[in-house]
Design an enzyme around this catalytic site. Structure first.
Site, PDB file in Angstrom:
ATOM      1  N   SER A 185       0.756  -1.180   0.008  1.00 16.82           N
ATOM      2  CA  SER A 185      -0.101   0.024   0.090  1.00 16.82           C
ATOM      3  C   SER A 185       0.908   1.242  -0.025  1.00 16.82           C
ATOM      4  O   SER A 185       0.836   1.820   0.867  1.00 16.82           O
ATOM      5  CB  SER A 185      -1.083   0.015   1.251  1.00 16.82           C
ATOM      6  N   GLY A 187       0.436   4.183  -1.336  1.00 21.54           N
ATOM      7  CA  GLY A 187      -0.211   5.329  -0.983  1.00 21.54           C
ATOM      8  C   GLY A 187      -0.275   5.585   0.615  1.00 21.54           C
ATOM      9  O   GLY A 187      -0.047   6.767   0.790  1.00 21.54           O
ATOM     10  N   ASP A 188      -0.672   4.641   1.188  1.00 24.08           N
ATOM     11  CA  ASP A 188      -0.704   4.820   2.811  1.00 24.08           C
ATOM     12  C   ASP A 188       0.575   5.084   3.207  1.00 24.08           C
ATOM     13  O   ASP A 188       0.775   6.068   3.991  1.00 24.08           O
ATOM     14  CB  ASP A 188      -1.272   3.452   3.249  1.00 24.08           C
ATOM     15  N   THR A 189       1.617   4.425   2.884  1.00 22.60           N
ATOM     16  CA  THR A 189       2.982   4.764   3.385  1.00 22.60           C
ATOM     17  C   THR A 189       3.659   5.880   2.899  1.00 22.60           C
ATOM     18  O   THR A 189       4.166   6.751   3.698  1.00 22.60           O
ATOM     19  CB  THR A 189       3.965   3.824   3.071  1.00 22.60           C
ATOM     20  N   ALA A 192       1.992   8.478   5.228  1.00 21.34           N
ATOM     21  CA  ALA A 192       2.527   8.734   6.440  1.00 21.34           C
ATOM     22  C   ALA A 192       3.808   9.428   6.615  1.00 21.34           C
ATOM     23  O   ALA A 192       4.054  10.179   7.305  1.00 21.34           O
ATOM     24  CB  ALA A 192       2.534   6.932   6.896  1.00 21.34           C
TER      25      ALA A 192
END
Length: 410
Positions: A185, A187-189, A192
């Site tokens: 993922s 996009g999430d990382t 973050a």
């Protein structure tokens, strides 16, 4: 490094974020990854998790990540990465009592992390305006699919959609074939990491704003949208369209406009080679026995190589395909040409450089399983990060954390 347990190790040197208190309300990947990064460098991260529903099966409750992918005794081994160094407190934010306790924790915090759908915190009476009334130094990291403003703000957003909207998914394909995802993922990382950068800048700004009226300094909101974090990494995508009307197209393993940079077949596998620097290209061509290309003035610089990239890739592929991966690595490393094998998990686990850099570290779960997890990034020389606690059991720290709360004001 010794195996982490639930108690801080006396051998851990001073850490960069020691004394910083974080309340994490996020779930799954983006918010918790930001919390994990701060915790790795000494911040006290209090992760608030929901209780299990009355009709839920045994072992349910808490962050859904506890149940994602491969499980050991009902808990994901991924949990030992995402929630290391954190404390778990169970509160039901759907109830007034749970929200009241969360507010008291946030009142004592430096940073609040949340990745709910925009408007959720406001619905609970926990928007930034409300929280900053009692904690004006609070820094609130808000991660969402589309950000806290704009016409799409209320849409649900996951990394898969952010990667598509941010431009990454379109490029991540072989020409003429449907796009694929990277398998993690991203996009999430990326969101973050942008969030952590924003939080650290906000901490510096808070420090600079200390005054008699604001003895802790002034906090602020760090608003991170998943699609914007992806888009921020898309290099020349927009400028090329703006200047020339060029819509960059998928190119598989190659890097369009930069040559040579590709994956090449070997007799027993594949390698990636980055020979796109002018001097590197010359060394690469000499190493593969193509002095004619090494000395061709039309190929001395990248624009000329881009025009003849097919010819160059064919020459490299013809050479690599007659050799093993190990032989290619040996020859090109000796020639100072960037080259590497394509690693899977087993390759990573067996690589001596990973271990020399402490990028593979052991963690022992609460029930005795030793799991190897990624080490700390980045490496700080004086105040390094460390893994000092395993991922907590659901609610493990509720009593300890709440016992330290200031008495509730009447």
């Amino acid at each position: 490094m010794s195996t982490p347990d639930t108690s801080p190790s006396p051998q851990v040197p001073p850490q960069a974020l020691a004394g910083i208190k974080v309340v994490e309300l996020g779930q799954l990947i983006a918010g918790p990854f930001a919390g994990k990064t701060l915790a790795d460098f000494g911040a006290e991260v209090i992760k608030i998790e929901p209780p299990a529903a009355d009709d839920a099966p045994e072992g349910a409750g808490g962050d859904p990540l506890r149940q994602w992918r491969m499980l050991h005794n009902g808990t994901s081994v991924w949990w030992q990465v995402q929630s290391r160094n954190k404390k778990s407190v169970v509160l039901d934010l759907r109830t007034p009592e749970g929200r009241d306790t969360a507010r008291r924790l946030i009142d004592e915090a430096d940073i609040l992390i949340e990745n709910f759908k925009p408007g959720t915190m406001e619905k609970w009476g926990m928007g930034y305006e409300a929280l900053s009334q009692t904690n004006p130094g609070l820094i609130m990291l808000r991660i969402s699919g589309y950000g806290q403003t704009g016409p799409y703000r209320e849409r649900p957003g996951f990394a898969v959609v952010a990667e598509a909207m941010g431009g990454m998914r379109y490029l991540n394909a072989e020409p003429g074939r449907p796009p694929v995802r990277a398998g993690v993922s991203l996009g999430d990382t990326l969101a973050a990491l942008h969030g952590v950068i924003g939080v650290l800048m906000a901490l510096q700004a808070r420090h600079a704003s200390v005054s008699a009226e604001a003895p802790r300094g002034r906090g602020q909101v760090v608003d991170v949208a998943l699609y914007e974090a992806v888009f921020n990494c898309m290099e020349s995508l927009l400028p090329e369209f703006s200047a020339f009307g060029a819509v960059r197209q998928p190119a598989g393993a190659a890097l369009p406009g930069i040559a040579p940079s590709n994956a090449y077949p070997c007799a027993d596998g594949m390698v990636v080679i980055g020979g796109n620097g002018d001097s590197i290209f010359k060394r690469l061509m000499q190493a593969i026995g193509r002095d004619d290309l090494a000395n061709d003035p039309d190929l001395a610089h990248n624009p000329g190589r881009v025009k003849r990239v097919g010819e160059i890739d064919e020459a490299i592929g013809a050479w690599t395909s007659q050799r093993s991966v190990d032989d290619v690595l040996t020859i090109l490393n000796q020639a100072s040409v960037p080259v590497g094998r394509i690693y899977n998990a087993k390759d990573i686990a067996q690589d001596p450089h990973y271990r020399a850099r402490e990028m593979i570290l052991p963690v022992t779960t609460h029930d005795g399983l030793t799991v190897e997890v990624p080490g700390i990034v980045p490496k700080l020389s004086r105040t390094p990060g460390a893994i000092v606690r395993r991922g907590p059991v659901l609610g493990e720290d509720t009593d300890e954390v709440l016992s330290r709360l200031a008495p509730k004001q009447p």
